[in-house]
Enzyme design. Structure first.
Site, short mmCIF file in Angstrom:
data_model
loop_
_atom_site.label_atom_id
_atom_site.label_comp_id
_atom_site.label_asym_id
_atom_site.label_seq_id
_atom_site.Cartn_x
_atom_site.Cartn_y
_atom_site.Cartn_z
N SER A 60 -9.97 -0.78 6.70
CA SER A 60 -9.35 -0.76 5.39
C SER A 60 -8.63 -2.04 5.02
O SER A 60 -8.29 -2.24 3.85
CB SER A 60 -8.37 0.42 5.30
OG SER A 60 -9.05 1.65 5.46
N SER A 90 -9.39 1.75 2.61
CA SER A 90 -8.53 2.57 1.77
C SER A 90 -7.49 1.75 1.01
O SER A 90 -6.84 2.26 0.09
CB SER A 90 -7.81 3.62 2.63
OG SER A 90 -7.02 3.01 3.65
N LYS A 128 0.84 -1.20 0.00
CA LYS A 128 0.00 0.00 0.00
C LYS A 128 0.87 1.25 0.00
O LYS A 128 1.92 1.30 0.66
CB LYS A 128 -0.91 -0.02 1.24
CG LYS A 128 -1.93 1.10 1.30
CD LYS A 128 -2.84 0.90 2.51
CE LYS A 128 -3.89 2.00 2.63
NZ LYS A 128 -4.81 1.76 3.76
#
Length: 567
Positions: A158, A134, A60
């Site tokens: 997330s 996210s 990420k």
């Protein structure tokens, strides 16, 4: 076994095939990844053991990867990290190759996967739907088969919502189990590094490599009492409005756990949902301002600032300190109520989200659609709990997912329960110390086993009391003169049977045992070389029937109870 070089070539071919550029923020040049892979292949060829050799992973974009910019989804925020984040470094040291950094809801603020100047990350199954955020890019990279696993973060869900929307596994470990250094914080006191993978074993393998002794200190967890898994489920009315078909899908998942032997307990969900609303509606959002608020204020109106994210962070600037303290007190009360409601349940089963919105629905109502998605996930880190999200079927052709939530440091337990949903249970025939009421039966119960039926073997076996103190049983298939032996058939999750096998000492082994109805089931057998000096007890028809005779033979004061892992 696939080599690291072969896996890297396959990954870049898949990247080109799926043509989903919005998944990535920074993709490493293929030559760099291939050079890493060649070095790993050379090390394994020289005999070095690298547990993740032959795998590739994505990271990420708010987690540091040396050689790539850390953007947190905002180009003007980008910086060049001097080193890998510890989580990334441990994976690379174990032989995994980094492909690149992935797209995310900017500053890890959102559950939709659309709040990014790099573009909305579309769902892997139906591109007209959101991928979830996210950690959107990481989840889709795994779901599309590009990466074997990927790193995300989880503050409000997330690491779980994108797993549910893309039909993969998401592990949200106990806070601090994976180091959070080298991560751009959303809410530093709540953030967790998470793992996405297509299967539970793959996710657990990556987690094991990254995990480190927690600086918090391992608490003295209560010993789990033997028996079936105890799973807390709320009344359907407490789940609130769900998308069409989701209530039925959730009930089906609960029924599958019950069919696998779990005991379902009713829980009061109110403290969980009340706390969930506090994450953004209360004062806790002020921590997002503490993380990146100064940057957002200094760049107000910048083209690469997502307006929804910037608004959430900027509004948190003016929250007074007294409100935060009041919310902390309220949260403490809610957490006490929540844990009391869970009681001795091993896990709480919930839908990961109440529904799955389209890209158009999120565009029309960006705040409302996002807030709805956190109804079940927002409270997990506020309450300092662990969680795992797993696929649980489909609704209208799109993935449906559930999550299991439990106290901190029960990560392994949650994974074992989740295994009941991700792998079919296996049958095991036992004839000795694992029979109901015998000393080792608790092992089967603690591994999630449940008794299916009492039966007997086919009349083709001999049973022996092995020449040990105390006596232990040994079952062997007879060439002639065999008999039917009392047996029980238990059902265990695949992980449970694996744990049992790993602890199985010689002379015991697992093999096919023929039952009275002609079917074959995996069961405990004894190696023939262990029969020297053993007393045959076939005529008693079973271990329990033979125990009184064995006790008399041993004489007073000697134990006859089997004591080791023999069936």
């Amino acid at each position: 076994m696939i080599t690291a070089s072969e896996r890297v070539r396959a990954a870049y071919a898949r990247i080109a095939q799926v043509d989903r550029p919005e998944v990535w923020i920074a993709l490493r040049p293929r030559g760099e990844a291939e050079a890493d892979a060649a070095a790993i292949d050379a090390r394994t060829a020289a005999g070095e053991r690298l547990p993740l050799a032959g795998t590739v992973f994505a990271v990420k974009g708010n987690i540091d990867v040396a050689g790539l910019p850390t953007t947190a989804g905002c180009p003007s925020f980008a910086y060049e990290p001097p080193a890998d984040a510890p989580a990334v470094a441990r994976l690379r040291a174990a032989g995994a190759v980094v492909l690149g950094t992935t797209n995310l809801d900017q500053f890890a603020t959102g559950l939709v996967g659309t709040r990014s100047p790099y573009g909305a990350v579309r769902n892997a199954v139906d591109p007209s739907y959101v991928s979830g955020g996210s950690s959107s890019g990481s989840a889709v990279a795994v779901a599309l088969g590009v990466a074997d696993f990927a790193l995300g973060t989880d503050t409000a869900g997330s690491g779980r919502v994108p797993a549910a929307f893309n039909g993969i596994v998401g592990l949200k470990p106990t806070r601090g189990l994976i180091p959070a250094e080298g991560v751009v914080p959303a809410c530093a006191s709540l953030d967790c590094v998470t793992v996405f993978a297509r299967t539970l074993p793959e996710a657990e393998r990556a987690l094991a490599v990254m995990a480190a002794p927690s600086g918090r200190g391992l608490p003295a967890l209560e010993q789990r009492r033997p028996g079936p898994w105890r799973i807390a489920v709320p009344r359907l009315g407490q789940l609130g409005e769900l998308d069409e078909g989701w209530a039925e899908a959730y009930e089906s998942a609960a029924a599958r756990l019950e069919d696998a032997g779990a005991e379902l307990l009713t829980v009061d969900l109110a403290p969980f949902t009340e706390a969930a609303a506090m994450l953004y509606e209360g004062a806790f959002v002020a921590e997002r301002y503490a993380a990146v608020g100064a940057f957002v204020d200094a760049h107000a109106g910048a083209a690469d600032l997502d307006p929804t994210v910037a608004g959430i962070i900027s509004r948190a600037r003016d929250i007074p300190a007294h409100r935060l303290h009041a919310d902390l007190e309220k949260l403490s009360v809610l957490r006490g109520r929540a844990l009391a409601s869970l009681g001795d349940a091993d896990a709480l089963l919930l839908p990961t989200t109440p529904g799955h919105p389209t890209l158009a629905e999120v565009e029309a109502d960006p705040l409302g659609a996002n807030a709805r998605l956190g109804r079940f996930t927002n409270s997990t880190n506020l309450f300092d709990l662990a969680a795992v999200a797993v696929p649980a079927g489909e609704v209208e052709g799109r993935p449906f997912g559930v999550m299991l939530i439990g106290p901190a440091f029960t990560d392994e337990r949650l994974a074992r329960v989740a295994g009941l949903l991700t792998a079919p249970p296996l049958s095991l025939a036992v004839v000795g110390a694992h029979l109901s009421g015998q000393p080792l039966n608790g092992q089967l119960l603690s591994l999630g086993g449940r008794l299916i039926r009492t039966t007997a073997t086919a009349p083709a076996y001999r049973l022996y009391a092995l020449d040990t103190v105390p006596a232990k049983p040994g079952l062997v298939r007879a060439r002639a003169g065999g008999a039917a032996i009392e047996a029980e058939v238990w059902q265990l999750p695949a992980e449970g049977l694996g744990a049992l096998v790993a602890a199985l000492p010689r002379p015991m082994a697992l093999g096919g045992v023929e039952l009275a109805d002609g079917s074959f089931v995996t069961g405990f057998l004894c190696a023939p070389e262990a029969l020297d000096g053993a007393r045959e007890i076939t005529s008693y028809g079973g271990w329990r029937t033979a125990l009184p005779s064995l006790a008399r033979a041993e004489g007073p004061g000697q134990s006859t109870a089997p004591s080791t892992t023999h069936g």
